[in-house]
Enzyme design. Structure first.
Site, PDB file in Angstrom:
ATOM      1  N   ASP A  22     -25.664 -35.357-100.155  1.00  0.00           N
ATOM      2  CA  ASP A  22     -24.597 -34.546-100.757  1.00  0.00           C
ATOM      3  C   ASP A  22     -23.275 -35.305-100.666  1.00  0.00           C
ATOM      4  OD1 ASP A  22     -26.249 -32.394-101.303  1.00  0.00           O
ATOM      5  OD2 ASP A  22     -25.600 -31.200 -99.582  1.00  0.00           O
ATOM      6  N   MET A  23     -22.359 -34.994-101.597  1.00  0.00           N
ATOM      7  CA  MET A  23     -21.033 -35.614-101.511  1.00  0.00           C
ATOM      8  C   MET A  23     -20.034 -34.575-101.004  1.00  0.00           C
ATOM      9  SD  MET A  23     -19.669 -38.480-101.697  1.00  0.00           S
ATOM     10  CE  MET A  23     -20.429 -39.661-102.819  1.00  0.00           C
ATOM     11  N   ARG A  52     -17.171 -21.553-100.169  1.00  0.00           N
ATOM     12  CA  ARG A  52     -17.007 -22.416-101.359  1.00  0.00           C
ATOM     13  C   ARG A  52     -17.617 -21.741-102.597  1.00  0.00           C
ATOM     14  NH1 ARG A  52     -17.977 -26.741 -97.688  1.00  0.00           N
ATOM     15  NH2 ARG A  52     -20.144 -26.926 -98.332  1.00  0.00           N
ATOM     16  N   THR A  86     -25.394 -28.040-112.462  1.00  0.00           N
ATOM     17  CA  THR A  86     -24.319 -27.179-112.972  1.00  0.00           C
ATOM     18  C   THR A  86     -24.898 -25.826-113.367  1.00  0.00           C
ATOM     19  OG1 THR A  86     -22.573 -27.004-114.639  1.00  0.00           O
ATOM     20  CG2 THR A  86     -24.593 -28.062-115.351  1.00  0.00           C
ATOM     21  N   ARG A 117     -27.210 -37.268-108.731  1.00  0.00           N
ATOM     22  CA  ARG A 117     -26.963 -35.853-109.069  1.00  0.00           C
ATOM     23  C   ARG A 117     -25.510 -35.769-109.527  1.00  0.00           C
ATOM     24  NH1 ARG A 117     -26.501 -32.255-104.070  1.00  0.00           N
ATOM     25  NH2 ARG A 117     -28.752 -31.992-104.124  1.00  0.00           N
TER      26      ARG A 117
HETATM   27  P1  FDA Z   1     -18.105 -23.903-113.133  1.00  0.00           P
HETATM   28  O1  FDA Z   1     -17.623 -23.735-111.754  1.00  0.00           O
HETATM   29  O2  FDA Z   1     -17.151 -24.341-114.188  1.00  0.00           O
HETATM   30  O3  FDA Z   1     -18.875 -22.621-113.566  1.00  0.00           O
HETATM   31  C1  FDA Z   1     -19.446 -22.417-114.838  1.00  0.00           C
HETATM   32  C2  FDA Z   1     -20.119 -21.046-114.895  1.00  0.00           C
HETATM   33  O4  FDA Z   1     -21.217 -21.023-113.989  1.00  0.00           O
HETATM   34  C3  FDA Z   1     -19.214 -19.924-114.411  1.00  0.00           C
HETATM   35  O5  FDA Z   1     -18.441 -19.424-115.464  1.00  0.00           O
HETATM   36  C4  FDA Z   1     -20.225 -18.926-113.909  1.00  0.00           C
HETATM   37  O6  FDA Z   1     -20.795 -18.220-114.982  1.00  0.00           O
HETATM   38  C5  FDA Z   1     -21.285 -19.794-113.292  1.00  0.00           C
HETATM   39  N1  FDA Z   1     -21.069 -20.037-111.858  1.00  0.00           N
HETATM   40  C6  FDA Z   1     -20.600 -21.153-111.299  1.00  0.00           C
HETATM   41  N2  FDA Z   1     -20.560 -21.056-109.944  1.00  0.00           N
HETATM   42  C7  FDA Z   1     -20.987 -19.829-109.646  1.00  0.00           C
HETATM   43  C8  FDA Z   1     -21.184 -19.124-108.432  1.00  0.00           C
HETATM   44  N3  FDA Z   1     -20.904 -19.666-107.247  1.00  0.00           N
HETATM   45  N4  FDA Z   1     -21.650 -17.859-108.512  1.00  0.00           N
HETATM   46  C9  FDA Z   1     -21.960 -17.308-109.722  1.00  0.00           C
HETATM   47  N5  FDA Z   1     -21.810 -17.929-110.897  1.00  0.00           N
HETATM   48  C10 FDA Z   1     -21.322 -19.175-110.874  1.00  0.00           C
HETATM   49  N6  FDA Z   1     -20.452 -30.011-104.905  1.00  0.00           N
HETATM   50  C11 FDA Z   1     -20.010 -31.044-104.147  1.00  0.00           C
HETATM   51  O7  FDA Z   1     -18.801 -31.228-104.009  1.00  0.00           O
HETATM   52  N7  FDA Z   1     -20.906 -31.877-103.533  1.00  0.00           N
HETATM   53  C12 FDA Z   1     -22.254 -31.731-103.687  1.00  0.00           C
HETATM   54  O8  FDA Z   1     -23.015 -32.514-103.115  1.00  0.00           O
HETATM   55  C13 FDA Z   1     -22.722 -30.649-104.477  1.00  0.00           C
HETATM   56  N8  FDA Z   1     -24.040 -30.432-104.659  1.00  0.00           N
HETATM   57  C14 FDA Z   1     -24.466 -29.470-105.561  1.00  0.00           C
HETATM   58  C15 FDA Z   1     -25.820 -29.311-105.844  1.00  0.00           C
HETATM   59  C16 FDA Z   1     -26.224 -28.422-106.805  1.00  0.00           C
HETATM   60  C17 FDA Z   1     -27.682 -28.291-107.114  1.00  0.00           C
HETATM   61  C18 FDA Z   1     -25.259 -27.642-107.516  1.00  0.00           C
HETATM   62  C19 FDA Z   1     -25.674 -26.705-108.607  1.00  0.00           C
HETATM   63  C20 FDA Z   1     -23.930 -27.755-107.206  1.00  0.00           C
HETATM   64  C21 FDA Z   1     -23.522 -28.637-106.218  1.00  0.00           C
HETATM   65  N9  FDA Z   1     -22.183 -28.756-105.874  1.00  0.00           N
HETATM   66  C22 FDA Z   1     -21.771 -29.794-105.072  1.00  0.00           C
HETATM   67  C23 FDA Z   1     -21.222 -27.712-106.317  1.00  0.00           C
HETATM   68  C24 FDA Z   1     -20.535 -28.098-107.605  1.00  0.00           C
HETATM   69  O9  FDA Z   1     -19.705 -29.194-107.386  1.00  0.00           O
HETATM   70  C25 FDA Z   1     -19.715 -26.936-108.171  1.00  0.00           C
HETATM   71  O10 FDA Z   1     -18.759 -26.545-107.238  1.00  0.00           O
HETATM   72  C26 FDA Z   1     -20.533 -25.730-108.568  1.00  0.00           C
HETATM   73  O11 FDA Z   1     -21.782 -26.071-109.064  1.00  0.00           O
HETATM   74  C27 FDA Z   1     -19.808 -24.917-109.646  1.00  0.00           C
HETATM   75  O12 FDA Z   1     -19.629 -25.707-110.784  1.00  0.00           O
HETATM   76  P2  FDA Z   1     -20.413 -25.462-112.173  1.00  0.00           P
HETATM   77  O13 FDA Z   1     -20.864 -26.793-112.668  1.00  0.00           O
HETATM   78  O14 FDA Z   1     -21.491 -24.514-111.954  1.00  0.00           O
HETATM   79  O15 FDA Z   1     -19.304 -25.009-113.186  1.00  0.00           O
END
Ligand code: FDA
Length: 303
Positions: free
Chosen positions: A130-131, A284, A222, A180
């Protein structure tokens, strides 16, 4: 504003101690965390596997300050790998380097990480690093590059909110390293990271395109429908790509979309966190989508 406040609270140790002691809060966190034990994590993994999804397990914990804690965390990961092998469930592991000593000593962290990756290789498993916050990006990538010269079962994470993302992605693509791609979850200063969602999203799409055109195994992490559609489009138009692509989402987030992607035939992996140290992770998730706070408040009201 609310995002900044929630991210600030995610780092407050005192608040964590108060909240962790509340039984009720644990119940609420269950929406995003599989449970507190490895048994819980294995049960949830089986359920997701049965629905056609792969898993990556995160044994919660980060920002460890003592060597004995780092050693225990590393041992716990090796125990997870043994158990996963024994139970034949389909899951890799995701680890945070500050959990195994990155904030204490680089050499200590290197040793633990190598032991974990070696154990994973023995069991035919995969380790995603993870980052974390931007101050750890350089040493994390440094350790990743060292290991990936020797092992194929290890992958990195790139955050599209970071301004340096493009050069890191180009380097990783050249190496054919497993990546990722996510947006990034920490509170970062203007110099290091784009602050506007519009910029973070535009960078995500740009990095996605570079990665899709490479031969790096790619995880599109995402919940954002626009990013998902962009990935699908690039997969359709890029017939030369040989390396695998999968979608990744967090446990408990957009479960309908997770199921839909499986139904459409895409590889889908769910990031499943478990353990007692769920507070920063949970906060977070609240910061990403303050609407989740409504879910917590509703649960409080119905208590
Ligand atoms: P965005 O935040 O723009 O959200 C888009 C849409 O998705 C929202 O409008 C909503 O509908 C839905 N959504 C998003 N988050 C939601 C939530 N928590 N609850 C409900 N709905 C939600 N970060 C990092 O810094 N280091 C890492 O190693 C990782 N690893 C990681 C692994 C995996 C498998 C995922 C999916 C995410 C991560 N992240 C992460 C977290 C990532 O950086 C980010 O903060 C979240 O995924 C939210 O970003 P989105 O791409 O979902 O888009």
């Amino acid at each position: 504003m609310l995002r900044s406040l929630l991210l600030y609270l995610s780092e407050r140790k005192k608040l964590q101690d108060v909240i962790l002691s509340r039984k009720f809060a644990r119940g609420v966190a269950r929406r995003f965390v599989a449970g507190e034990t490895l048994d819980d994590a294995i049960r949830v993994t089986r359920e997701l596997n049965a629905r056609g999804m792969l898993v990556t397990l995160d044994h919660l914990g980060e920002s460890v300050e003592r060597e004995d804690q780092a050693a225990r965390a590393a041992e716990a990961y090796i125990a997870i790998l043994e158990r996963v092998h024994r139970e034949q469930v389909k899951t890799g592991i995701s680890i945070k380097l500050t959990q195994i000593g990155l904030a204490i000593d680089l050499e200590l962290c290197r040793r633990h990480l190598r032991n974990i990756v070696e154990a994973a290789e023995r069991y035919g498993n995969f380790v995603r690093i993870d980052m974390e916050a931007s101050e750890y990006v350089e040493p994390t990538l440094q350790l990743f590059y060292e290991l990936s010269d020797q092992f194929r079962n290890v992958g990195a994470v790139i955050q599209s909110y970071l301004r340096r993302g493009k050069s890191d992605v180009e380097e990783l693509s050249l190496r054919g390293a497993s990546v990722r791609l996510c947006k990034g979850a920490y509170k970062e200063p203007e110099e290091a990271a784009f602050q506007k969602k519009r910029e973070v999203d535009a960078n995500y799409e740009q990095l996605l395109e570079i990665l899709m055109n490479s031969n790096s195994p790619l995880a599109v992490a995402t919940h954002d429908s626009r990013m998902i559609e962009a990935a699908k489009r690039l997969m359709r138009t890029n017939s030369k790509r040989r390396a695998p692509v999968e979608f990744q989402m967090l446990y408990g987030v957009r479960r309908d979309v997770q199921a839909q992607l499986v139904a459409e035939g895409y590889r889908m992996r769910v990031y499943v966190p478990y353990g007692t140290e769920w507070y920063p992770y949970f906060m977070r998730r609240m910061a990403e989508r303050p609407a989740n706070l409504l879910f917590v408040l509703r649960a409080l009201k119905g208590r």
